[in-house]
Design an enzyme around this catalytic site. Structure first.
Site, PDB file in Angstrom:
ATOM      1  N   TYR A 122     -40.675  22.720 -16.777  1.00 10.55           N
ATOM      2  CA  TYR A 122     -41.416  23.657 -15.933  1.00 10.55           C
ATOM      3  C   TYR A 122     -42.905  23.396 -16.086  1.00 10.55           C
ATOM      4  O   TYR A 122     -43.403  23.255 -17.208  1.00 10.55           O
ATOM      5  CB  TYR A 122     -41.097  25.101 -16.353  1.00 10.55           C
ATOM      6  CG  TYR A 122     -41.799  26.160 -15.536  1.00 10.55           C
ATOM      7  CD1 TYR A 122     -41.464  26.363 -14.195  1.00 10.55           C
ATOM      8  CD2 TYR A 122     -42.795  26.965 -16.097  1.00 10.55           C
ATOM      9  CE1 TYR A 122     -42.110  27.342 -13.439  1.00 10.55           C
ATOM     10  CE2 TYR A 122     -43.435  27.944 -15.344  1.00 10.55           C
ATOM     11  CZ  TYR A 122     -43.087  28.126 -14.023  1.00 10.55           C
ATOM     12  OH  TYR A 122     -43.716  29.101 -13.269  1.00 10.55           O
ATOM     13  N   ASP A 150     -47.799  18.067 -20.491  1.00 13.72           N
ATOM     14  CA  ASP A 150     -47.964  19.493 -20.236  1.00 13.72           C
ATOM     15  C   ASP A 150     -47.736  20.196 -21.571  1.00 13.72           C
ATOM     16  O   ASP A 150     -46.605  20.441 -21.964  1.00 13.72           O
ATOM     17  CB  ASP A 150     -46.968  19.952 -19.173  1.00 13.72           C
ATOM     18  CG  ASP A 150     -47.016  21.464 -18.974  1.00 13.72           C
ATOM     19  OD1 ASP A 150     -47.759  22.142 -19.716  1.00 13.72           O
ATOM     20  OD2 ASP A 150     -46.294  21.960 -18.092  1.00 13.72           O
ATOM     21  N   LYS A 183     -51.236  29.448 -22.430  1.00 12.89           N
ATOM     22  CA  LYS A 183     -50.629  30.239 -23.516  1.00 12.89           C
ATOM     23  C   LYS A 183     -51.545  30.378 -24.744  1.00 12.89           C
ATOM     24  O   LYS A 183     -52.509  31.112 -24.673  1.00 12.89           O
ATOM     25  CB  LYS A 183     -49.238  29.695 -23.834  1.00 12.89           C
ATOM     26  CG  LYS A 183     -48.378  29.764 -22.554  1.00 12.89           C
ATOM     27  CD  LYS A 183     -46.909  29.576 -22.683  1.00 12.89           C
ATOM     28  CE  LYS A 183     -46.240  29.964 -21.372  1.00 12.89           C
ATOM     29  NZ  LYS A 183     -45.538  28.926 -20.678  1.00 12.89           N
TER      30      LYS A 183
HETATM   31  C1  LIG Z   1     -45.707  28.639 -19.137  1.00  7.02           C
HETATM   32  C2  LIG Z   1     -45.770  27.220 -18.737  1.00  7.02           C
HETATM   33  C3  LIG Z   1     -46.491  26.808 -17.603  1.00  7.02           C
HETATM   34  C4  LIG Z   1     -47.097  27.774 -16.635  1.00  7.02           C
HETATM   35  O1  LIG Z   1     -48.105  28.542 -17.185  1.00  7.02           O
HETATM   36  P1  LIG Z   1     -48.524  29.923 -16.454  1.00  7.02           P
HETATM   37  O2  LIG Z   1     -49.663  30.405 -17.286  1.00  7.02           O
HETATM   38  O3  LIG Z   1     -47.310  30.788 -16.509  1.00  7.02           O
HETATM   39  O4  LIG Z   1     -48.909  29.587 -15.075  1.00  7.02           O
HETATM   40  C5  LIG Z   1     -46.623  25.457 -17.372  1.00  7.02           C
HETATM   41  N1  LIG Z   1     -46.057  24.564 -18.191  1.00  7.02           N
HETATM   42  C6  LIG Z   1     -45.354  24.916 -19.279  1.00  7.02           C
HETATM   43  C7  LIG Z   1     -44.789  23.876 -20.170  1.00  7.02           C
HETATM   44  C8  LIG Z   1     -45.170  26.260 -19.575  1.00  7.02           C
HETATM   45  O5  LIG Z   1     -44.435  26.599 -20.629  1.00  7.02           O
END
Ligand SMILES: *Cc1c(COP(=O)(O)O)cnc(C)c1O
Length: 426
Positions: A144, A239, A267
Site C-alpha cells: 500500500y 516507501d 507516520k
Molecule cells: C500508511 C501508509 C501510507 C499512506 O500514508 P497516509 O498518511 O495514510 O496517506 C503509504 N505507504 C505505506 C507503506 C503506509 O503504511
C-alpha cells in the site's frame, strides 16, 4: 452492552460522514461489530467513550512509536501553537527537522515535507518520472502506498502486463502506467522489465511489507531489486512510511544495508500530526520546483505544529541509544509468548516479525506475498480480534494489518496480552 456509547456515536456519525469514518479500515467492516470511539490515550493505552481501557497494538497505525501523548511531543506542540498555527512562509524549524532527518537516514541529501504518506508516495513517483523521463512504475500486489490513483491498481488479467483500476474513479489510462509484480518474486519483476524496455521509471516497494500483514523480504529480494533497477536505469523507491524511524534510526535502508534512490516517510516522522516526506540525493531532489521542473506544493506543508511534533519525535529517537534494542526485545518477548500459547492451544498459525512490526496469520504455510496472506483464515481472525477487544487488547481490525509495538508497553502489558490470547484461543 460493553460498547454502548461507541455504538451510539457510530450511528450518529454515519448520518454525516460516509460510513461514519474518515478512513475506511476504521469502520471494522472486515471483522464486523462497532468500532470503538476513543476519547483519550496515554502511553500504551487507549480509553474509549465507554470508559474502557485497551492495551493498544495499533498506535495510530504506526506513528506512536514512543506511546500516546508522549510528553516532549505534547509540550513542543503546545509551545508552538501559542505562536501561531500556520504562516505559509518558510520557518526555521523546517530546516531543523530536515537537517536531523537527513543526518539519521542513509543516502539522502535533501527532504521535502508534505502532509501525509499518500502525498509523499505520489510526489516521489512524479519525481521519479520527471527525473528518468519515463512513465511506468512497478508496484507489488499487497503493498500500500496511499490512496492516490497510480496505486489503486490491481493485476490485469491474462497476458496483459499492465494493471487495471482497483477502485471506480481511477482511469484506465492511469492504470496502464502501473505494472504489478509479486512481492519476493524477482522473476515477476524481470518479466515486467523485459516487456517494457526503457519505459519503467521506478519500482516502489514497502521494504518490509506491512499492509498485507507483516511480510519481510526473503532471499535478498531488496538487493536483487537494487540490481535490476541499476541494470535498467530505473529508480528504486522505498516507501518507508511505515518502516521509517521504526525499524532503525535509518529505517529499512539501514537495517538491510540497501540503498534506495527515493525514500518516502509518514507516520512516525510526524509524531502523530499529519506529516509525510520524501527524500533523495541532491541530483534527484534538485529536480523539484522551485529548483527544478517537477512541480510539487502544499499550503500546509511544513506546518509549524506538525514540524514541532515531528522534531520532538525524531530528537527522542535520535538520542535514545537503547530504543531500538528495547523495541526488539519487547516484540521478541511478545512473539515467543504468542508462539508458545498458540502452539499449546493447537492453533495453525504463522507469525512474521521484523523489529517492532509483527503479525499473526491463521494459516498453514509461510506468508511471503499477498497470495499467501490472503489464505489466512478470516472467520478465525474475526473471533480472535473480537475476543481480544472484549478483553481490553486492541489490535488492527483486519488480518491484513501489522501490530505496531510501542516503547510505552511494559512487560506486564505484554504478559497480560499473552494471557488474553491464551484465553481467547483455548
Ligand atoms: C500508511 C501508509 C501510507 C499512506 O500514508 P497516509 O498518511 O495514510 O496517506 C503509504 N505507504 C505505506 C507503506 C503506509 O503504511
Amino acid at each position: 452492552m460493553i460498547y454502548q456509547r461507541s455504538s451510539e456515536l457510530f450511528v450518529e456519525a454515519q448520518n454525516y460522514i460516509p460510513g461514519g469514518v474518515n478512513s475506511p479500515v476504521r469502520a471494522f467492516k472486515s471483522v464486523g461489530g462497532t468500532p470503538i470511539f476513543v476519547n483519550e490515550a496515554k502511553g500504551a493505552y487507549l480509553y474509549d467513550e465507554d470508559g474502557r481501557r485497551y492495551i493498544d497494538y495499533i498506535n495510530s497505525w504506526g506513528p506512536m512509536l514512543l506511546g500516546h501523548a508522549y510528553q516532549p511531543v505534547v509540550d513542543a506542540v503546545i509551545e508552538k501553537t501559542k505562536k501561531g498555527t500556520s504562516f505559509g512562509t518558510p520557518t526555521e524549524i523546517e530546516t531543523e527537522i530536515a537537517k536531523l532527518a537527513v543526518s539519521m537516514v542513509p543516502n539522502i541529501d535533501k527532504i521535502r515535507f508534505v502532509n501525509s504518506g499518500t502525498e509523499a508516495c505520489m510526489s516521489a513517483v512524479r519525481l521519479a518520472r520527471g527525473f528518468t523521463n519515463r512513465e511506468k512504475i512497478i508496484k507489488f500486489r499487497g503493498c500500500y502506498h496511499g490512496h492516490s490513483d497510480s496505486f489503486l491498481i490491481a493485476a490485469g488479467s491474462g497476458l496483459s502486463t499492465f494493471g487495471v483500476p482497483s477502485s471506480p474513479g481511477v482511469t484506465k489510462g492511469t492504470a496502464q502506467d502501473t505494472l504489478l509484480a509479486n512481492f519476493n518474486d524477482l522473476n515477476s519483476v524481470k518479466e515486467l522489465f523485459e516487456a517494457n524496455k526503457n519505459e519503467i521509471a521506478a519500482i516502489i516497494i514497502e521494504p518490509v511489507a506491512g499492509n498485507m500483514g507483516c511480510v519481510p523480504p526473503v532471499n535478498n529480494f531488496l538487493q536483487k531489486l537494487r540490481e535490476v533497477c541499476d541494470e535498467n536505469g530505473a529508480l528504486l523507491i522505498f516507501d518507508e512510511v511505515m518502516t521509517g524511524f521504526r525499524l532503525a534510526k535509518g529505517g529499512a535502508q539501514e537495517l538491510f544495508g540497501i540503498k534506495a534512490d527515493i525514500v518516502c516517510f509518514g507516520k512516525v516522522i510526524g509524531g502523530g500530526l499529519p506529516v509525510g516526506a520524501f527524500a533523495a540525493r541532491n541530483e534527484i531532489m534538485d529536480y523539484l520546483a522551485p529548483v527544478g521542473p517537477v512541480y510539487q506544493a502544499g499550503t500546509l506543508s511544513g506546518n509549524p505544529l506538525a514540524m514541532a511534533a515531528g522534531l520532538a519525535m525524531l530528537q527522542a529517537i535520535n538520542t535514545d541509544t537503547e530504543l531500538f534494542h528495547r523495541l526488539e526485545e519487547k516484540t521478541a518477548y511478545l512473539e515467543a509468548g504468542l508462539r508458545k500459547v498458540l502452539t499449546e492451544n493447537k492453533k495453525t498459525f504463522v507469525i512474521n516479525r521484523v523489529g517492532s512490526m509483527i503479525s499473526v496469520f491463521f494459516c498453514e504455510n509461510a506468508v511471503e506475498n499477498y497470495e499467501d496472506a490472503a489464505k489466512a483464515d478470516t472467520p478465525e481472525f474475526k473471533a480472535f480480534f473480537h475476543g481480544l477487544l472484549e478483553r481490553g487488547i486492541y489490535i488492527a481490525p483486519s488480518s491484513y494489518e501489522t501490530w505496531f509495538i510501542t516503547d510505552a508497553l511494559s512487560y506486564e502489558d505484554l504478559d497480560e496480552t499473552i494471557k488474553v490470547v491464551t484465553e481467547v484461543t483455548k
